[in-house]
Design an enzyme around this catalytic site. Structure first.
Site, PDB file in Angstrom:
ATOM      1  N   HIS A   1       0.816  -1.215   0.000  1.00 38.69           N
ATOM      2  CA  HIS A   1       0.000   0.000   0.000  1.00 38.69           C
ATOM      3  C   HIS A   1       0.846   1.259   0.000  1.00 38.69           C
ATOM      4  O   HIS A   1       0.418   2.304  -0.469  1.00 38.69           O
ATOM      5  CB  HIS A   1      -0.912   0.038   1.233  1.00 38.69           C
ATOM      6  CG  HIS A   1      -1.834  -1.132   1.328  1.00 38.69           C
ATOM      7  ND1 HIS A   1      -2.865  -1.347   0.451  1.00 38.69           N
ATOM      8  CD2 HIS A   1      -1.872  -2.164   2.205  1.00 38.69           C
ATOM      9  CE1 HIS A   1      -3.510  -2.452   0.774  1.00 38.69           C
ATOM     10  NE2 HIS A   1      -2.922  -2.970   1.834  1.00 38.69           N
TER      11      HIS A   1
ATOM     12  N   HIS B   1       1.732   8.806   1.433  1.00 37.10           N
ATOM     13  CA  HIS B   1       0.572   8.745   0.559  1.00 37.10           C
ATOM     14  C   HIS B   1       0.822   9.681  -0.613  1.00 37.10           C
ATOM     15  O   HIS B   1       1.311  10.802  -0.421  1.00 37.10           O
ATOM     16  CB  HIS B   1      -0.698   9.172   1.300  1.00 37.10           C
ATOM     17  CG  HIS B   1      -1.025   8.308   2.484  1.00 37.10           C
ATOM     18  ND1 HIS B   1      -1.825   7.187   2.399  1.00 37.10           N
ATOM     19  CD2 HIS B   1      -0.641   8.398   3.787  1.00 37.10           C
ATOM     20  CE1 HIS B   1      -1.925   6.618   3.592  1.00 37.10           C
ATOM     21  NE2 HIS B   1      -1.212   7.333   4.452  1.00 37.10           N
TER      22      HIS B   1
END
Length: 329
Positions: free
Chosen positions: A92, A122
């Site tokens: 991720h 992110h």
């Protein structure tokens, strides 16, 4: 807690995310397959409409709180040669895992001491598209880093701890891609990304002392930040996070940023091979009546304070002149 969720599963999952968020794999949740809009089907808390993260922050709607002092970081910014860090691709994101729990944090109006467990990132769909999770004043930044601090009194694997509102304290740092401002420490980390290209791979290494200052991952000014109560931004979305979102971003070069987009996730397409990790951010969630506090005065507050100080100074000066004038008489 939702009674439909098996308590043993919850305890195992909590232990899992505390020990390593990377054990949550793409077949459990994702950002494209089983995207954030579907997380609530398996993780009830992700479907909540209150206390979820991330959020959009508008400075004009925040409340100044003078008790929000700068966080105090200690106990490990200068790593000894035997200390080991682990860089991991968990499918991720890229995580920097601190294996000895030596870096500690307190202050910032938090009631506990915390240890730094990991920092992760992110980013957007591609280098031209923004990918921060939080938004500030209507802007989504190029990327965002989260440094996860765990309450030293938090006991992994216990269902009761899910309800501790200060179980985790997370620093959020906005990142701007800027070709003229490479970040030396980020460059040092990204020099090892070839070893973690594939999802599930990790790489342990000893830091060189001259590059051991993890403080370079954070903005120069730690005293200006926003604070609110929220949740994990990935499943199981538990609402036990005190968020500290720094007002000032850090910069990394576009060449450095490209390294993030080369990491593979767990998804494999027919005739294509593994897909890269992209767009790994959760969309903003409803504020739902929460108050977002800030540690610094806004421009109007600063002007008003300066005006008050000037007025008080003039009053004192006038009083002194009046006293001197009366003394001459």
């Amino acid at each position: 807690m939702d009674s439909s969720v098996d308590s043993q599963f919850v305890a195992t999952l909590v232990a899992c995310i505390i020990l390593n968020v990377g054990c949550l794999q793409e077949n459990w949740y994702g950002y494209h397959i089983r995207d954030p809009s579907e997380w609530g089907k398996m993780y009830a808390r992700c479907a909540d409409n209150h206390d979820q993260s991330p959020i959009k922050i508008e400075e004009a709607e925040t409340v100044y709180d003078r008790v929000l002092s700068a966080p105090v970081l200690h106990g490990g910014w200068e790593y000894v040669p035997t200390s080991v860090l682990m860089l991991e691709n968990n499918g991720h994101t890229m995580e920097l895992v601190f294996k000895d729990n030596h870096i500690r944090m307190h202050g910032a109006h938090l009631t506990h001491e915390f240890y730094l467990k990991q920092c992760h990132f992110h980013w957007g769909e591609d280098i031209e598209k923004p990918g921060s999770e939080h938004w500030l004043n209507g802007k989504q930044y190029d990327a965002e880093m989260h440094c996860v601090f765990i309450n030293v009194d938090f006991v992994p694997g216990t269902e009761e701890e899910i309800y501790d509102r200060e179980a985790w304290a997370v620093f959020a740092v906005f990142i701007k891609f800027d070709s003229e401002k490479p970040n030396e420490y980020i460059d040092y980390l990204l020099s090892h990304t070839d070893a973690i290209r594939e999802a599930g791979h990790n790489y342990s290494f000893n830091q060189e002392k001259k590059k051991a200052d993890i403080r370079h991952l954070l903005p120069d000014n730690l005293s200006e930040y926003y604070r609110y109560q929220g949740s994990l931004t990935s499943p199981p979305c538990y609402e036990f996070v005190v968020w500290t979102i720094f007002n000032n971003p850090i910069h990394i070069s576009r060449d450095q940023a490209e390294k993030l987009f080369e990491l593979h996730n767990f998804v494999k397409e027919r005739n294509v091979g593994y897909m890269n990790i992209t767009g790994n951010f959760r969309p903003p969630q409803p504020l739902a009546g929460r108050t977002v506090y800030r540690s610094f005065r806004d421009i109007d507050d600063k002007l008003n304070t300066a005006y008050d100080q000037l007025s008080n100074g003039l009053v004192i000066l006038f009083t002194l002149f009046a006293a001197l004038f009366c003394a001459r008489d």
